[in-house]
Design a protein around this motif. Structure first.
Motif, PDB file in Angstrom:
ATOM      1  N   THR A 192      20.743   9.590  18.988  1.00  0.00           N
ATOM      2  CA  THR A 192      22.136  10.037  18.956  1.00  0.00           C
ATOM      3  C   THR A 192      22.983   9.126  19.822  1.00  0.00           C
ATOM      4  O   THR A 192      22.557   8.708  20.901  1.00  0.00           O
ATOM      5  CB  THR A 192      22.265  11.490  19.468  1.00  0.00           C
ATOM      6  OG1 THR A 192      21.563  12.364  18.591  1.00  0.00           O
ATOM      7  CG2 THR A 192      23.723  11.929  19.540  1.00  0.00           C
ATOM      8  N   LEU A 193      24.168   8.811  19.351  1.00  0.00           N
ATOM      9  CA  LEU A 193      25.182   8.122  20.145  1.00  0.00           C
ATOM     10  C   LEU A 193      26.333   9.088  20.370  1.00  0.00           C
ATOM     11  O   LEU A 193      26.916   9.613  19.413  1.00  0.00           O
ATOM     12  CB  LEU A 193      25.702   6.870  19.428  1.00  0.00           C
ATOM     13  CG  LEU A 193      26.926   6.203  20.064  1.00  0.00           C
ATOM     14  CD1 LEU A 193      26.571   5.589  21.418  1.00  0.00           C
ATOM     15  CD2 LEU A 193      27.513   5.137  19.133  1.00  0.00           C
ATOM     16  N   VAL A 194      26.649   9.351  21.626  1.00  0.00           N
ATOM     17  CA  VAL A 194      27.804  10.173  21.981  1.00  0.00           C
ATOM     18  C   VAL A 194      28.898   9.246  22.483  1.00  0.00           C
ATOM     19  O   VAL A 194      28.732   8.585  23.518  1.00  0.00           O
ATOM     20  CB  VAL A 194      27.442  11.217  23.062  1.00  0.00           C
ATOM     21  CG1 VAL A 194      28.668  12.058  23.418  1.00  0.00           C
ATOM     22  CG2 VAL A 194      26.306  12.106  22.585  1.00  0.00           C
ATOM     23  N   VAL A 195      29.988   9.164  21.743  1.00  0.00           N
ATOM     24  CA  VAL A 195      31.141   8.346  22.122  1.00  0.00           C
ATOM     25  C   VAL A 195      32.180   9.261  22.736  1.00  0.00           C
ATOM     26  O   VAL A 195      32.692  10.165  22.056  1.00  0.00           O
ATOM     27  CB  VAL A 195      31.726   7.607  20.901  1.00  0.00           C
ATOM     28  CG1 VAL A 195      32.976   6.823  21.309  1.00  0.00           C
ATOM     29  CG2 VAL A 195      30.690   6.684  20.275  1.00  0.00           C
ATOM     30  N   PRO A 215      20.604   3.703  12.618  1.00  0.00           N
ATOM     31  CA  PRO A 215      20.865   5.015  12.008  1.00  0.00           C
ATOM     32  C   PRO A 215      20.936   6.169  12.994  1.00  0.00           C
ATOM     33  O   PRO A 215      20.420   7.251  12.731  1.00  0.00           O
ATOM     34  CB  PRO A 215      19.674   5.174  11.055  1.00  0.00           C
ATOM     35  CG  PRO A 215      18.567   4.442  11.734  1.00  0.00           C
ATOM     36  CD  PRO A 215      19.207   3.257  12.401  1.00  0.00           C
ATOM     37  N   ALA A 216      21.513   5.968  14.130  1.00  0.00           N
ATOM     38  CA  ALA A 216      21.693   7.066  15.073  1.00  0.00           C
ATOM     39  C   ALA A 216      22.803   7.998  14.607  1.00  0.00           C
ATOM     40  O   ALA A 216      23.766   7.576  13.964  1.00  0.00           O
ATOM     41  CB  ALA A 216      22.023   6.518  16.458  1.00  0.00           C
ATOM     42  N   ARG A 217      22.660   9.267  14.939  1.00  0.00           N
ATOM     43  CA  ARG A 217      23.727  10.228  14.695  1.00  0.00           C
ATOM     44  C   ARG A 217      24.848   9.958  15.684  1.00  0.00           C
ATOM     45  O   ARG A 217      24.592   9.753  16.870  1.00  0.00           O
ATOM     46  CB  ARG A 217      23.189  11.647  14.883  1.00  0.00           C
ATOM     47  CG  ARG A 217      24.197  12.761  14.634  1.00  0.00           C
ATOM     48  CD  ARG A 217      23.483  14.110  14.609  1.00  0.00           C
ATOM     49  NE  ARG A 217      24.393  15.187  14.283  1.00  0.00           N
ATOM     50  CZ  ARG A 217      24.859  16.062  15.160  1.00  0.00           C
ATOM     51  NH1 ARG A 217      24.484  15.990  16.430  1.00  0.00           N
ATOM     52  NH2 ARG A 217      25.672  17.021  14.783  1.00  0.00           N
ATOM     53  N   VAL A 218      26.097   9.975  15.210  1.00  0.00           N
ATOM     54  CA  VAL A 218      27.244   9.641  16.052  1.00  0.00           C
ATOM     55  C   VAL A 218      28.093  10.883  16.283  1.00  0.00           C
ATOM     56  O   VAL A 218      28.566  11.522  15.334  1.00  0.00           O
ATOM     57  CB  VAL A 218      28.094   8.517  15.425  1.00  0.00           C
ATOM     58  CG1 VAL A 218      29.286   8.184  16.328  1.00  0.00           C
ATOM     59  CG2 VAL A 218      27.245   7.275  15.190  1.00  0.00           C
ATOM     60  N   VAL A 219      28.276  11.233  17.540  1.00  0.00           N
ATOM     61  CA  VAL A 219      29.116  12.350  17.956  1.00  0.00           C
ATOM     62  C   VAL A 219      30.324  11.770  18.688  1.00  0.00           C
ATOM     63  O   VAL A 219      30.167  10.998  19.639  1.00  0.00           O
ATOM     64  CB  VAL A 219      28.345  13.309  18.886  1.00  0.00           C
ATOM     65  CG1 VAL A 219      29.254  14.440  19.360  1.00  0.00           C
ATOM     66  CG2 VAL A 219      27.107  13.863  18.185  1.00  0.00           C
ATOM     67  N   HIS A 220      31.503  12.129  18.254  1.00  0.00           N
ATOM     68  CA  HIS A 220      32.738  11.596  18.848  1.00  0.00           C
ATOM     69  C   HIS A 220      33.453  12.699  19.610  1.00  0.00           C
ATOM     70  O   HIS A 220      33.850  13.713  19.033  1.00  0.00           O
ATOM     71  CB  HIS A 220      33.637  11.023  17.751  1.00  0.00           C
ATOM     72  CG  HIS A 220      34.777  10.209  18.259  1.00  0.00           C
ATOM     73  ND1 HIS A 220      35.740   9.671  17.435  1.00  0.00           N
ATOM     74  CD2 HIS A 220      35.108   9.803  19.521  1.00  0.00           C
ATOM     75  CE1 HIS A 220      36.616   8.993  18.171  1.00  0.00           C
ATOM     76  NE2 HIS A 220      36.257   9.072  19.428  1.00  0.00           N
ATOM     77  N   VAL A 221      33.602  12.496  20.918  1.00  0.00           N
ATOM     78  CA  VAL A 221      34.209  13.482  21.810  1.00  0.00           C
ATOM     79  C   VAL A 221      35.656  13.075  22.090  1.00  0.00           C
ATOM     80  O   VAL A 221      35.914  11.945  22.522  1.00  0.00           O
ATOM     81  CB  VAL A 221      33.419  13.583  23.128  1.00  0.00           C
ATOM     82  CG1 VAL A 221      34.035  14.637  24.038  1.00  0.00           C
ATOM     83  CG2 VAL A 221      31.946  13.909  22.846  1.00  0.00           C
ATOM     84  N   VAL A 284      16.123  10.347  23.002  1.00  0.00           N
ATOM     85  CA  VAL A 284      16.926   9.344  23.691  1.00  0.00           C
ATOM     86  C   VAL A 284      18.375   9.469  23.211  1.00  0.00           C
ATOM     87  O   VAL A 284      18.653   9.355  22.020  1.00  0.00           O
ATOM     88  CB  VAL A 284      16.412   7.915  23.437  1.00  0.00           C
ATOM     89  CG1 VAL A 284      17.325   6.890  24.109  1.00  0.00           C
ATOM     90  CG2 VAL A 284      14.978   7.771  23.931  1.00  0.00           C
ATOM     91  N   VAL A 285      19.270   9.702  24.139  1.00  0.00           N
ATOM     92  CA  VAL A 285      20.686   9.854  23.817  1.00  0.00           C
ATOM     93  C   VAL A 285      21.453   8.704  24.453  1.00  0.00           C
ATOM     94  O   VAL A 285      21.366   8.484  25.661  1.00  0.00           O
ATOM     95  CB  VAL A 285      21.223  11.194  24.364  1.00  0.00           C
ATOM     96  CG1 VAL A 285      22.689  11.373  23.977  1.00  0.00           C
ATOM     97  CG2 VAL A 285      20.389  12.338  23.853  1.00  0.00           C
ATOM     98  N   ALA A 286      22.182   7.975  23.634  1.00  0.00           N
ATOM     99  CA  ALA A 286      23.060   6.922  24.137  1.00  0.00           C
ATOM    100  C   ALA A 286      24.454   7.506  24.334  1.00  0.00           C
ATOM    101  O   ALA A 286      24.949   8.252  23.480  1.00  0.00           O
ATOM    102  CB  ALA A 286      23.111   5.753  23.159  1.00  0.00           C
ATOM    103  N   VAL A 287      25.088   7.155  25.452  1.00  0.00           N
ATOM    104  CA  VAL A 287      26.420   7.668  25.765  1.00  0.00           C
ATOM    105  C   VAL A 287      27.328   6.487  26.079  1.00  0.00           C
ATOM    106  O   VAL A 287      27.017   5.674  26.962  1.00  0.00           O
ATOM    107  CB  VAL A 287      26.391   8.637  26.963  1.00  0.00           C
ATOM    108  CG1 VAL A 287      27.794   9.175  27.239  1.00  0.00           C
ATOM    109  CG2 VAL A 287      25.413   9.777  26.715  1.00  0.00           C
ATOM    110  N   LEU A 288      28.426   6.385  25.355  1.00  0.00           N
ATOM    111  CA  LEU A 288      29.415   5.337  25.588  1.00  0.00           C
ATOM    112  C   LEU A 288      30.665   6.013  26.126  1.00  0.00           C
ATOM    113  O   LEU A 288      31.356   6.724  25.398  1.00  0.00           O
ATOM    114  CB  LEU A 288      29.683   4.592  24.272  1.00  0.00           C
ATOM    115  CG  LEU A 288      30.471   3.286  24.320  1.00  0.00           C
ATOM    116  CD1 LEU A 288      30.136   2.413  23.096  1.00  0.00           C
ATOM    117  CD2 LEU A 288      31.971   3.524  24.361  1.00  0.00           C
ATOM    118  N   LEU A 289      30.918   5.816  27.410  1.00  0.00           N
ATOM    119  CA  LEU A 289      32.056   6.463  28.074  1.00  0.00           C
ATOM    120  C   LEU A 289      33.273   5.538  28.032  1.00  0.00           C
ATOM    121  O   LEU A 289      33.452   4.674  28.877  1.00  0.00           O
ATOM    122  CB  LEU A 289      31.706   6.802  29.522  1.00  0.00           C
ATOM    123  CG  LEU A 289      30.753   7.981  29.747  1.00  0.00           C
ATOM    124  CD1 LEU A 289      30.420   8.106  31.233  1.00  0.00           C
ATOM    125  CD2 LEU A 289      31.350   9.279  29.232  1.00  0.00           C
ATOM    126  N   ALA A 290      34.115   5.731  27.023  1.00  0.00           N
ATOM    127  CA  ALA A 290      35.335   4.937  26.874  1.00  0.00           C
ATOM    128  C   ALA A 290      36.503   5.777  27.371  1.00  0.00           C
ATOM    129  O   ALA A 290      37.342   6.232  26.593  1.00  0.00           O
ATOM    130  CB  ALA A 290      35.521   4.520  25.423  1.00  0.00           C
TER     131      ALA A 290
END
Length: 441
Positions: A192-195, A215-221, A284-290
């Protein structure tokens, strides 16, 4: 077109004002007379909290320097923070994203006049060059690029057959930031990618993840309901769209276990978004803090409080000096982010730690990008322009940009002329559209 703004300025904003004059922008090379002057040009000038279009001196480039004519420049999230007084960067002219053409080259340079260029705004070794922050930036008709930037390789020549649509060039630098983030996160094969963030970088990350992360699932916050509403109607939304206030509530996408939490949280989930997207890697969760710098630590705290698997976090947004969180005892996040600058080292430094609850966290950040990231971003914008074009929500000339800047400076809202602003492209050159010709996406 600009006479009212020039009159409002009320004084000459040419060389020597703030950091924009030759004597401050180019260390060790001081103008001593009119021999250096080749005319005047228009610029959007900051003076305290005031903004206006004024005339500035156009200086002849000295040894190792370039004078470039800006064609189009983009407004960045950090620019908005400066306009709102949330950052104390000293440049009188902001702007570090855009496309320019070399008009004059000083002795000892190997980039010919007429060449179109991008400027990598963050020098990896020389902190005196940070375009649009401590050196005057691109919201002006002419920019004198100092020898430190030119000889340091921060000016990238772009062939005519390599260019995307010129206005899309304002997305090259933020997309390069996303490239850096995603190629680093990809090493950990996240499920999963959490943006986190609904500004330009957040939206670019959502769109680029399909091509660069796998092919990660993308969650947009999203920070606001208005931002969430914009994403719902966008052509390329994430698998799940939620509000930041919903993070940590039952049923919201800690969702790396995989359900339709995005829909239950008031967001939008794409077909099939409820499944775990990669066998064996869902933990494993990837987090991109923009995020803006004042929101980075609070949002990191929320994300770390969710789930139990390994979290790999990129501090894309800035952080306050000596920023810390009790969830990561002893970790200086500003130092973590500063460990990677301008694409150096080539393999980013990643700090490994554990939360007080025992969750494994891999934390990194970066200031700036390498030239290869910029080059990849330019190629991407040329290859699939339709994937990113809708993010250019507003366009204007210099005078129109002042109106937009003032509106953003005076309000936390990003709505301009009835539409949410994602990216403003300012056409600085002679072919600029007139005030009021905003792009209707």
């Amino acid at each position: 077109m600009t006479a009212p703004d020039d009159a409002a300025l009320g004084h000459d904003t040419s060389g020597g004002h703030g950091t924009g004059g030759r004597d401050s922008a180019t260390a060790g090379h001081r103008a001593t007379g009119r021999d250096f002057l080749i005319g005047r040009h228009r610029a959007i000038v900051r003076s305290g909290r005031s903004l206006a279009v004024g005339l500035r001196v156009t200086a002849e480039p000295g040894p190792g320097e370039l004078s470039v004519a800006v064609e189009v420049a983009g407004l960045c999230g950090t620019d908005i923070q400066m306009l709102r007084g949330l950052r104390d960067d000293g440049a009188c002219v902001i702007g570090h994203e855009g496309l320019a053409r070399v008009v004059r080259a000083g002795p000892g340079t190997d980039i010919e006049p007429g060449t179109r260029v991008l400027v990598n705004p963050t020098h990896p070794h020389d902190p005196s060059f940070l375009l649009g922050h401590n050196v005057d930036g691109l919201f002006q008709e002419r920019v004198l690029l100092p020898s430190a930037a030119v000889t340091g390789g921060m000016v990238l020549a772009v062939g005519e057959d390599e260019l995307p649509e010129p206005k899309l060039a304002v997305l090259a630098e933020p997309l390069a930031v996303v490239r850096y983030a995603l190629e680093t996160l990809r090493r950990f094969t996240p499920g999963t990618l959490v943006v986190v963030g609904d500004g330009t970088v957040g939206h670019l990350a959502v769109r680029a993840a399909r091509r660069w992360l796998g092919p990660a699932r993308v969650v947009h916050v999203h920070h606001t309901a208005a931002g969430l509403a914009w994403s719902r109607q966008a052509a390329s939304p994430a698998d799940a769209l939620i509000l930041a206030d919903d993070l940590g509530r039952p049923g919201t996408p800690g969702g790396w276990a995989g359900d339709d939490a995005g829909t239950r949280a008031g967001g939008r989930a794409r077909a099939g978004a409820g499944r775990r997207t990669r066998a064996g890697t869902g933990d494993v969760v990837a987090v991109l803090l923009a995020t803006p710098r004042d929101a980075t630590v609070p949002m990191l705290d929320r994300v770390l409080a969710m789930g139990a698997g390994t979290a790999v976090v990129d501090l894309v947004g800035g952080v306050p000096p000596e920023a810390r969180t009790p969830l990561l005892p002893g970790v200086d996040m500003a130092a973590v982010r500063a460990a990677n600058c301008g694409g150096i080292p080539a393999v980013p430094v990643v700090h490994e730690t554990v939360t007080g609850a025992g969750r494994r966290v891999l934390l990194f950040g970066h200031r700036g990008v390498a030239n290869r990231h910029l080059t990849t971003a330019v190629r991407e914008l040329r290859a699939v322009p339709g994937r990113y074009r809708e993010l250019l929500t507003h366009e204007s000339d210099l005078a129109g940009a002042v109106r937009h800047f003032r509106a953003l400076a005076g309000s936390a809202d990003r709505t301009i002329d009835g539409e949410r602003l994602i990216k403003l492209a300012v056409h600085v050159g002679a072919s600029a559209p007139q005030e009021g010709n905003d792009h209707d996406s």
